[in-house]
Motif scaffolding. Structure first.
Motif, short mmCIF file in Angstrom:
data_model
loop_
_atom_site.label_atom_id
_atom_site.label_comp_id
_atom_site.label_asym_id
_atom_site.label_seq_id
_atom_site.Cartn_x
_atom_site.Cartn_y
_atom_site.Cartn_z
N GLU A 49 0.83 -1.20 0.00
CA GLU A 49 0.00 0.00 0.00
C GLU A 49 0.87 1.26 0.00
O GLU A 49 2.07 1.23 0.27
CB GLU A 49 -0.94 0.02 1.20
N THR A 50 0.22 2.38 -0.31
CA THR A 50 0.83 3.69 -0.12
C THR A 50 0.11 4.35 1.06
O THR A 50 -1.08 4.67 0.97
CB THR A 50 0.71 4.58 -1.37
N ARG B 66 2.57 6.67 -7.72
CA ARG B 66 1.54 5.67 -7.98
C ARG B 66 2.01 4.63 -9.00
O ARG B 66 1.79 3.43 -8.82
CB ARG B 66 0.26 6.34 -8.49
N ASP C 150 -3.42 5.21 -0.54
CA ASP C 150 -4.42 4.16 -0.32
C ASP C 150 -5.09 4.41 1.03
O ASP C 150 -6.30 4.27 1.16
CB ASP C 150 -3.77 2.78 -0.33
N ARG C 151 -4.25 4.76 2.02
CA ARG C 151 -4.78 5.15 3.33
C ARG C 151 -3.97 6.35 3.84
O ARG C 151 -2.84 6.58 3.42
CB ARG C 151 -4.67 4.00 4.34
N THR D 216 -9.13 5.61 4.69
CA THR D 216 -9.08 5.99 3.28
C THR D 216 -9.37 7.49 3.13
O THR D 216 -9.79 8.15 4.09
CB THR D 216 -10.12 5.22 2.47
#
Length: 245
Positions: A33-34, A186, A211-212, A226
């Protein structure tokens, strides 16, 4: 994302002199994730980020990377950690006396047994990933701010780390270059399946890359969720940050 915690910060406390910066931070970053860390100026975002590859150690608490506690490791062990979790510094930290090719090759010369030909190929490939094809012979002084940011990213990427830690990656850039850097963050997540942690004060960039998001205030993580959850939050501090952002 598979939900596995690649990075775990457990009850982190950190002070510098009498200034308490982190006061019981808990945060888990999932593999792939980012995660964007938001917070006001002086909230401790960069200090927290530097805990994630051992550049700063906690006074209390634990930092785990892939299940290994890195917060008490010796410097030689941390060198191995930083090959897996590379930092992209706010000021780029390029060597002015070296060409871009030499800057990007530096980690390979220090940490691998690659041949000169293999190093040249990896440098060329990595510069291509960040859109700097053919820039090997340029010096940092000959590059724009955006190009230097991408060169610093290439140097962080050249050992193919599993995690990239970005400290204010768009600070000082114009809107067009900010958009390009955000898109690059991304794209690299998708192409290389890299886990990213991004510290920023720029809400627009945060919403593009995350992403979060984790909101750091008064030394603690006040919110994780989010973009939609962040914008819908009823937390007063989050509302105030959104209003001022």
């Amino acid at each position: 994302m598979n939900g596995a915690g690649l990075i775990e910060c457990r009850n982190i406390f950190k002070s510098f002199g009498e200034k308490a910066v982190l006061q019981g931070v808990n945060l888990t970053v999932a593999r792939g994730e980012t995660m964007v860390i938001l917070g006001g100026s002086g909230s401790g975002k960069t200090v927290l980020l530097k805990h994630m590859n051992g550049l700063v150690g906690p006074d209390l608490g634990e930092v785990l990377l892939e299940g290994l506690e890195i917060s008490r490791m010796e410097e030689d062990e941390l060198t191995e950690v930083r090959k897996k979790a590379a930092m992209v510094f706010q000021g780029c930290a390029l060597f002015d006396s070296m060409t871009i090719g030499e800057n990007v090759a530096y980690p390979l010369n220090e940490h691998t047994t690659f041949s000169p030909a293999e190093i040249r190929d990896r440098v060329r490939e990595t510069l291509s990933l960040v859109g700097l094809e053919g820039s090997e012979e340029l010096y940092p002084a000959e590059m724009s701010g955006g190009m230097k940011k991408r060169a610093a990213l290439a140097r962080a990427l050249v050992l193919r780390p599993e995690t990239l830690l970005y400290d204010e990656p768009t600070t000082g850039l114009d809107p067009m270059m900010t958009h390009r850097i955000n898109r690059l963050i991304r794209d690299l997540q998708k192409k290389l399946a890299v886990t990213s942690v991004v510290v920023t004060h720029d809400l627009q960039s945060a919403f593009v890359v995350a992403d979060r998001l984790a909101f750091l205030q008064k030394g603690q993580i006040q919110f994780v969720g989010t973009r939609e959850e962040f914008q819908a939050s009823t937390d007063l501090a989050v509302h105030e940050f959104l209003a001022n952002g």
